[in-house]
Scaffold this active site. Structure first.
Site, PDB file in Angstrom:
ATOM      1  N   GLU A  32       0.865  -1.332  -0.088  1.00  0.00           N
ATOM      2  CA  GLU A  32      -0.015  -0.069   0.081  1.00  0.00           C
ATOM      3  C   GLU A  32       0.694   1.307  -0.016  1.00  0.00           C
ATOM      4  O   GLU A  32       0.416   2.271  -0.275  1.00  0.00           O
ATOM      5  CB  GLU A  32      -0.909   0.022   1.018  1.00  0.00           C
ATOM      6  CG  GLU A  32      -0.058  -0.005   2.540  1.00  0.00           C
ATOM      7  CD  GLU A  32       0.317  -1.383   3.215  1.00  0.00           C
ATOM      8  OE1 GLU A  32       0.392  -1.318   4.241  1.00  0.00           O
ATOM      9  OE2 GLU A  32       0.006  -2.209   2.485  1.00  0.00           O
ATOM     10  N   THR A  72      -6.319 -12.984  -4.646  1.00  0.00           N
ATOM     11  CA  THR A  72      -6.842 -12.404  -3.547  1.00  0.00           C
ATOM     12  C   THR A  72      -8.446 -12.502  -3.871  1.00  0.00           C
ATOM     13  O   THR A  72      -9.005 -12.651  -4.892  1.00  0.00           O
ATOM     14  CB  THR A  72      -6.548 -10.893  -4.087  1.00  0.00           C
ATOM     15  OG1 THR A  72      -5.262 -10.589  -3.916  1.00  0.00           O
ATOM     16  CG2 THR A  72      -7.354  -9.842  -2.874  1.00  0.00           C
ATOM     17  N   THR A  73      -9.042 -12.660  -2.745  1.00  0.00           N
ATOM     18  CA  THR A  73     -10.538 -12.926  -2.653  1.00  0.00           C
ATOM     19  C   THR A  73     -11.322 -11.619  -2.111  1.00  0.00           C
ATOM     20  O   THR A  73     -10.617 -10.924  -1.673  1.00  0.00           O
ATOM     21  CB  THR A  73     -10.831 -14.086  -1.792  1.00  0.00           C
ATOM     22  OG1 THR A  73     -10.582 -13.900  -0.392  1.00  0.00           O
ATOM     23  CG2 THR A  73     -10.195 -15.586  -2.342  1.00  0.00           C
ATOM     24  N   SER A  97      -9.450 -19.111  -6.389  1.00  0.00           N
ATOM     25  CA  SER A  97      -9.826 -18.848  -5.062  1.00  0.00           C
ATOM     26  C   SER A  97      -8.897 -19.692  -4.089  1.00  0.00           C
ATOM     27  O   SER A  97      -8.575 -19.336  -2.926  1.00  0.00           O
ATOM     28  CB  SER A  97     -11.178 -19.548  -4.423  1.00  0.00           C
ATOM     29  OG  SER A  97     -11.708 -20.727  -4.836  1.00  0.00           O
ATOM     30  N   ASN A  98      -8.206 -20.696  -4.510  1.00  0.00           N
ATOM     31  CA  ASN A  98      -7.316 -21.641  -3.759  1.00  0.00           C
ATOM     32  C   ASN A  98      -6.335 -22.344  -4.977  1.00  0.00           C
ATOM     33  O   ASN A  98      -6.858 -22.782  -5.730  1.00  0.00           O
ATOM     34  CB  ASN A  98      -7.951 -22.628  -3.000  1.00  0.00           C
ATOM     35  CG  ASN A  98      -7.036 -23.255  -2.087  1.00  0.00           C
ATOM     36  OD1 ASN A  98      -6.025 -23.648  -2.132  1.00  0.00           O
ATOM     37  ND2 ASN A  98      -7.733 -23.310  -0.899  1.00  0.00           N
ATOM     38  N   PHE A  99      -5.080 -22.171  -4.619  1.00  0.00           N
ATOM     39  CA  PHE A  99      -4.078 -22.790  -5.400  1.00  0.00           C
ATOM     40  C   PHE A  99      -3.767 -24.104  -5.403  1.00  0.00           C
ATOM     41  O   PHE A  99      -2.904 -24.701  -6.044  1.00  0.00           O
ATOM     42  CB  PHE A  99      -2.925 -21.713  -5.800  1.00  0.00           C
ATOM     43  CG  PHE A  99      -3.098 -20.526  -6.485  1.00  0.00           C
ATOM     44  CD1 PHE A  99      -3.220 -20.553  -8.036  1.00  0.00           C
ATOM     45  CD2 PHE A  99      -3.621 -19.250  -6.156  1.00  0.00           C
ATOM     46  CE1 PHE A  99      -3.429 -19.316  -8.706  1.00  0.00           C
ATOM     47  CE2 PHE A  99      -3.935 -18.202  -6.838  1.00  0.00           C
ATOM     48  CZ  PHE A  99      -3.481 -18.333  -8.156  1.00  0.00           C
ATOM     49  N   HIS A 131     -10.951 -20.798   9.209  1.00  0.00           N
ATOM     50  CA  HIS A 131      -9.500 -19.939   8.735  1.00  0.00           C
ATOM     51  C   HIS A 131      -9.011 -19.442  10.057  1.00  0.00           C
ATOM     52  O   HIS A 131      -9.658 -19.040  11.002  1.00  0.00           O
ATOM     53  CB  HIS A 131      -9.854 -19.209   7.561  1.00  0.00           C
ATOM     54  CG  HIS A 131      -9.844 -19.674   6.417  1.00  0.00           C
ATOM     55  ND1 HIS A 131     -10.963 -20.172   5.797  1.00  0.00           N
ATOM     56  CD2 HIS A 131      -8.889 -19.979   5.352  1.00  0.00           C
ATOM     57  CE1 HIS A 131     -10.823 -20.861   4.612  1.00  0.00           C
ATOM     58  NE2 HIS A 131      -9.248 -20.725   4.319  1.00  0.00           N
ATOM     59  N   LYS A 135      -7.741 -13.653   8.597  1.00  0.00           N
ATOM     60  CA  LYS A 135      -8.791 -13.504   7.278  1.00  0.00           C
ATOM     61  C   LYS A 135      -9.522 -12.455   7.228  1.00  0.00           C
ATOM     62  O   LYS A 135     -10.558 -12.474   8.009  1.00  0.00           O
ATOM     63  CB  LYS A 135      -9.055 -14.967   6.854  1.00  0.00           C
ATOM     64  CG  LYS A 135      -9.785 -14.932   5.451  1.00  0.00           C
ATOM     65  CD  LYS A 135     -10.036 -16.623   5.247  1.00  0.00           C
ATOM     66  CE  LYS A 135     -10.532 -16.690   3.805  1.00  0.00           C
ATOM     67  NZ  LYS A 135      -9.589 -16.169   2.870  1.00  0.00           N
ATOM     68  N   GLY A 141     -12.968 -17.584  -0.183  1.00  0.00           N
ATOM     69  CA  GLY A 141     -13.223 -17.741  -1.742  1.00  0.00           C
ATOM     70  C   GLY A 141     -13.238 -19.315  -2.157  1.00  0.00           C
ATOM     71  O   GLY A 141     -14.243 -19.785  -2.957  1.00  0.00           O
ATOM     72  N   THR A 142     -12.696 -19.884  -1.214  1.00  0.00           N
ATOM     73  CA  THR A 142     -12.736 -21.505  -1.307  1.00  0.00           C
ATOM     74  C   THR A 142     -14.231 -22.032  -1.128  1.00  0.00           C
ATOM     75  O   THR A 142     -14.590 -22.870  -2.020  1.00  0.00           O
ATOM     76  CB  THR A 142     -11.673 -22.172  -0.673  1.00  0.00           C
ATOM     77  OG1 THR A 142     -10.234 -21.738  -0.985  1.00  0.00           O
ATOM     78  CG2 THR A 142     -11.822 -23.723  -0.983  1.00  0.00           C
TER      79      THR A 142
END
Length: 235
Positions: A32, A72-73, A97-99, A131, A135, A141-142
């Protein structure tokens, strides 16, 4: 491969370590406080920033001619805008949403189970996701991807957070300690219950998958997901 990292928190640092171990170079670490972004130095960008920055990060990379992988979700209401921009500039974009390899196999197992149970009429589904307390978004997202997989194979119309009715898939979100990510799909009937579960032991699997996706997307054009990377078939 020269990688630009967008977001330099825990995931960004883990991606950096794995990428360097695989022989890649990190040429930018964007957070940022960054004022200038050296798109010209990047072969590919990996975005694990925050929901408020994701869209501008992704569109900026695509406009700068940099293929981008994003995990990013919390911004997916603007996914269509990003997809259209990618196609307009003839870029390359991959969102997941998940790698994790295991999670993407779990996605397919979830879809298959939903399709098998659809015709029974005996079971009601729920999703529980847990989680770490840091978070930012809920549901994960998953969990949303899992719900969409169920909806695609059943008569459910949509998902709802922490509640549900006959037409909706309830997602219950829990935030506990430093849990990397646990997802449970449960089908409850009058005489028995069926459940499938995925539990991540660390964030390393997510980071490795993101680097593999970045390696895969080089030289490609279009909008992709982890099914494409892992050759799991379908979209």
């Amino acid at each position: 491969m020269k990688i630009g990292l967008f977001g330099y928190g825990k995931m960004g640092k883990m991606i950096e370590q794995i990428a360097q171990n695989r022989g890649h170079e990190i040429v930018a670490r964007i957070d940022e406080n960054s004022t200038e972004i050296p798109y010209g130095d990047m072969d590919v960008a990996i975005d694990f920033s925050v929901p408020e920055s994701a869209v501008s990060n992704i569109k900026g990379c695509l406009s700068g001619g940099v293929p981008v992988v994003s995990g990013t979700t919390g911004w997916l209401e603007k996914f269509g805008e990003v997809r259209d921009h990618c196609l307009k500039v003839q870029g390359a974009f991959l969102y997941a949403s998940n790698f994790s390899l295991g999670v993407n196999i779990f996605f397919e197992l979830n879809r298959m189970l939903a399709g098998m149970i659809q015709n029974s009429g005996e079971y009601k589904v729920r999703i529980d996701e847990t989680h770490h307390i840091h978070k930012l978004d809920a549901p994960s997202g998953t969990a949303i991807t899992l719900a969409e997989g169920i909806i695609s194979q059943t008569d459910y119309k949509q998902w709802e957070l922490n509640k549900g009715n006959v037409d909706t898939v309830p997602i219950h979100s829990h935030r506990e300690g430093e849990v990397p990510g646990t997802h449970v799909i449960t089908y409850s009937g009058s005489v028995d219950e069926i459940s499938i579960r995925h539990e991540a032991f660390s964030r390393e699997g997510f980071a490795l998958g993101a680097v593999v996706a970045a390696e895969w997307i080089l030289g490609k054009q279009g909008v992709f997901n982890m099914k494409d990377v892992l050759n799991l078939g379908g979209k």
